[in-house]
Design a protein around this motif. Structure first.
Motif, PDB file in Angstrom:
ATOM      1  N   ALA A  49      -8.348  31.564 -19.599  1.00  0.00           N
ATOM      2  CA  ALA A  49      -9.480  32.305 -19.687  1.00  0.00           C
ATOM      3  C   ALA A  49      -8.980  33.787 -18.877  1.00  0.00           C
ATOM      4  N   HIS A  55      -6.648  35.935 -20.834  1.00  0.00           N
ATOM      5  CA  HIS A  55      -7.270  36.905 -21.914  1.00  0.00           C
ATOM      6  C   HIS A  55      -7.612  38.387 -21.385  1.00  0.00           C
ATOM      7  N   GLN A  80     -10.089  32.648 -27.400  1.00  0.00           N
ATOM      8  CA  GLN A  80     -11.380  33.244 -27.461  1.00  0.00           C
ATOM      9  C   GLN A  80     -11.854  33.729 -28.759  1.00  0.00           C
ATOM     10  N   SER A 110     -12.298  29.242 -22.689  1.00  0.00           N
ATOM     11  CA  SER A 110     -12.050  30.064 -23.729  1.00  0.00           C
ATOM     12  C   SER A 110     -13.009  29.617 -25.045  1.00  0.00           C
ATOM     13  N   VAL A 130     -16.157  30.953 -25.050  1.00  0.00           N
ATOM     14  CA  VAL A 130     -16.264  32.402 -25.520  1.00  0.00           C
ATOM     15  C   VAL A 130     -16.253  32.426 -26.970  1.00  0.00           C
ATOM     16  N   ALA A 131     -15.455  31.774 -27.516  1.00  0.00           N
ATOM     17  CA  ALA A 131     -15.417  32.008 -29.091  1.00  0.00           C
ATOM     18  C   ALA A 131     -16.536  31.389 -29.648  1.00  0.00           C
TER      19      ALA A 131
END
Length: 223
Positions: free
Chosen positions: A13, A16, A58, A86, A89-90
């Protein structure tokens, strides 16, 4: 024997975060990847489209394009990502963009089982994978892409250009597996982005489930 990386070994995470720095290599690479994805979608035939993304993170590449793309409603996509933060978030980004056709699967992206339902796909994304696996697994992944992609479909992939630079070999492997090159970034860019279109269907055979395993960087030099 190579060591498989677990989430505990790497804060994916936080990795990114560099995407938020416009001057970073990751941010510049993302812009190129999005342009290539956009061009691939523009060239797809009318009707429903299937997309699969390995190690989707993500989802910034595909979601960032589909948010404003005219084919957004045609796309059914499966993003496979092991890191739960992640993946979350996606999922949130897809909802915020109103992309109901995007499914985020929290699982091992190196398993063929996650993609078979959507194969053969119009677009296969293998971004952020080839720099984290052995050369043998890069080749295995290219071979798997030929079975995941429809004839006429496109694979978009990335790889760093640090020595030993594997990008020329990867391009050759795609050609040997029935693809023609649609795009290759310039070496001077400092990163590798490629797009290959499948023109020859692979010989039918039973796929092994394991495509690749992430390994620690020090092991990549030894494997």
């Amino acid at each position: 024997m190579v060591a498989v990386v677990t989430v505990a070994n790497m804060d994916w995470a936080a990795w990114h975060d560099d995407y938020d720095d416009p001057g970073s290599v990751l941010a510049r690479r993302l812009a190129v990847v999005q342009d290539v994805i956009r061009a691939a979608l523009d060239g797809c035939p009318q009707g429903p489209l299937a997309v699969v993304s390995m190690c989707a993170g993500q989802g910034r590449d595909l979601i960032g394009v589909l948010a404003t793309h005219p084919r957004r409603a045609d796309v059914r996509a499966r993003l496979v990502e092991l890191d739960p933060r992640s993946a979350a978030v996606a999922e949130a980004a897809a909802r915020a963009a109103g992309l109901g056709g995007i499914e985020v699967v929290r699982g091992d992206a190196g398993r063929m089982r996650h993609y078979r339902e959507l194969a053969p796909a119009d677009l296969v994304l293998v971004c952020g994978v080839f720099g984290n696996v052995t050369d043998a697994d890069v080749l295995r992944s290219v071979e798997a892409c030929a079975r995941l992609c429809r004839v006429g479909g496109t694979v978009v992939w990335t790889r760093h250009r640090r020595p030993p630079d594997l990008v020329p070999q990867i391009r050759g492997w795609f050609s040997a597996c029935g693809f023609e090159e649609a795009y290759a970034s310039d070496a001077a860019a400092g990163f590798g982005v490629g797009a290959h279109r499948l023109v020859v269907a692979p010989a039918s055979r039973q796929d092994a489930d394991r495509i690749f395993s992430f390994v620690e960087s020090k092991q990549l030099r030894l494997a």
